[in-house]
Design an enzyme around this catalytic site. Structure first.
Site, mmCIF file in Angstrom:
data_model
loop_
_atom_site.group_PDB
_atom_site.id
_atom_site.type_symbol
_atom_site.label_atom_id
_atom_site.label_comp_id
_atom_site.label_asym_id
_atom_site.label_seq_id
_atom_site.Cartn_x
_atom_site.Cartn_y
_atom_site.Cartn_z
ATOM 1 N N CYS A 92 -21.562 -1.863 -13.228
ATOM 2 C CA CYS A 92 -22.484 -2.399 -14.070
ATOM 3 C C CYS A 92 -23.684 -1.641 -14.449
ATOM 4 O O CYS A 92 -23.762 -0.891 -15.471
ATOM 5 C CB CYS A 92 -22.983 -3.630 -12.978
ATOM 6 N N HIS A 190 -18.475 -5.653 -10.448
ATOM 7 C CA HIS A 190 -19.094 -5.237 -9.185
ATOM 8 C C HIS A 190 -17.756 -5.273 -8.397
ATOM 9 O O HIS A 190 -17.602 -6.421 -7.504
ATOM 10 C CB HIS A 190 -19.734 -6.012 -8.820
ATOM 11 N N GLU A 192 -17.579 -3.797 -5.396
ATOM 12 C CA GLU A 192 -17.797 -3.899 -3.890
ATOM 13 C C GLU A 192 -18.350 -5.410 -3.503
ATOM 14 O O GLU A 192 -18.244 -5.428 -2.187
ATOM 15 C CB GLU A 192 -19.153 -3.055 -4.046
#
Length: 211
Positions: A92, A190, A192
């Site tokens: 990002c 993202h 994660e």
């Protein structure tokens, strides 16, 4: 970091991956990296950067990240390490930080650079426009279900960069959202936040190849 087995015998060198801890999902990135077998460390100062073999640049707000990197005297050391070949992955806002050129940035906004691409900041809209989409990504066995939050997209890539992933559904279908150039990797999304470690595992393979 050297990993030893229970008898104390040398097994393998475990790479220490720094996570730029100026802003963003630092804890989440560290958790996924460690689940994939990497050692991790936070990076806020030039001396901390010197102690890692690779770097993850998390999401957040790219203008804030740029200003804090300047405040902590990190921007030039980051550029130097990237130029020297340190593997780095940006998600990002981290994608923006690794772009050579950006559109719709703040006045005077600087990046670390390294990937020959043009990235449009906040291209997918504001926070309320956050969404999820499958991404067809080279190097992965199946589509990656990605989370996009105030995400950029890639307008174009130069001859040295490869468009690894494109959004596969919705109004954003076909947009470039993952790019690799040499030891550098960037995604608009993202990983994660998804519970799927494949992007981080892919990056760690890049780190091993570079060592």
């Amino acid at each position: 970091m050297v990993q030893l087995d229970v008898k104390g015998w040398f097994v393998a060198a475990v790479p220490t991956v720094g996570v730029l801890a100026l802003q963003g999902d630092v804890r989440e990135h560290r958790r996924v990296l460690e689940s994939c077998g990497a050692a991790t460390a936070v990076v806020r100062r030039p001396e901390e950067l010197e102690r890692v073999q690779a770097l993850v640049i998390p999401g957040g707000e790219s203008t804030t990240m740029w200003r804090l990197a300047r405040t902590f005297d990190l921007l030039e050391p980051l550029r130097k390490r990237v130029e020297q070949g340190m593997p780095a992955y940006g998600s990002c806002a981290g994608m923006i930080m690794l772009a050579d050129r950006i559109l719709d940035g703040a006045a005077g906004q600087e990046t670390i650079g390294g990937i020959d691409m043009v990235v449009r900041r906040n291209a997918f809209g504001r926070q309320v426009d956050s969404f999820e989409s499958d991404v067809e990504m080279g190097g992965l066995d199946r589509p990656f279900h990605a989370v996009f939050i105030r995400a950029p997209w890639v307008e174009s890539v130069g001859a040295g960069a490869d468009a690894l992933g494109r959004a596969a559904s919705g109004d954003s279908a076909g947009r470039i959202v993952a790019v690799r150039q040499g030891n550098l990797l960037a995604t608009s999304f993202h990983p994660e936040l998804t519970g799927d470690p494949r992007i981080h595992a892919y990056f760690l393979e890049m780190v091993k190849e570079a060592s």
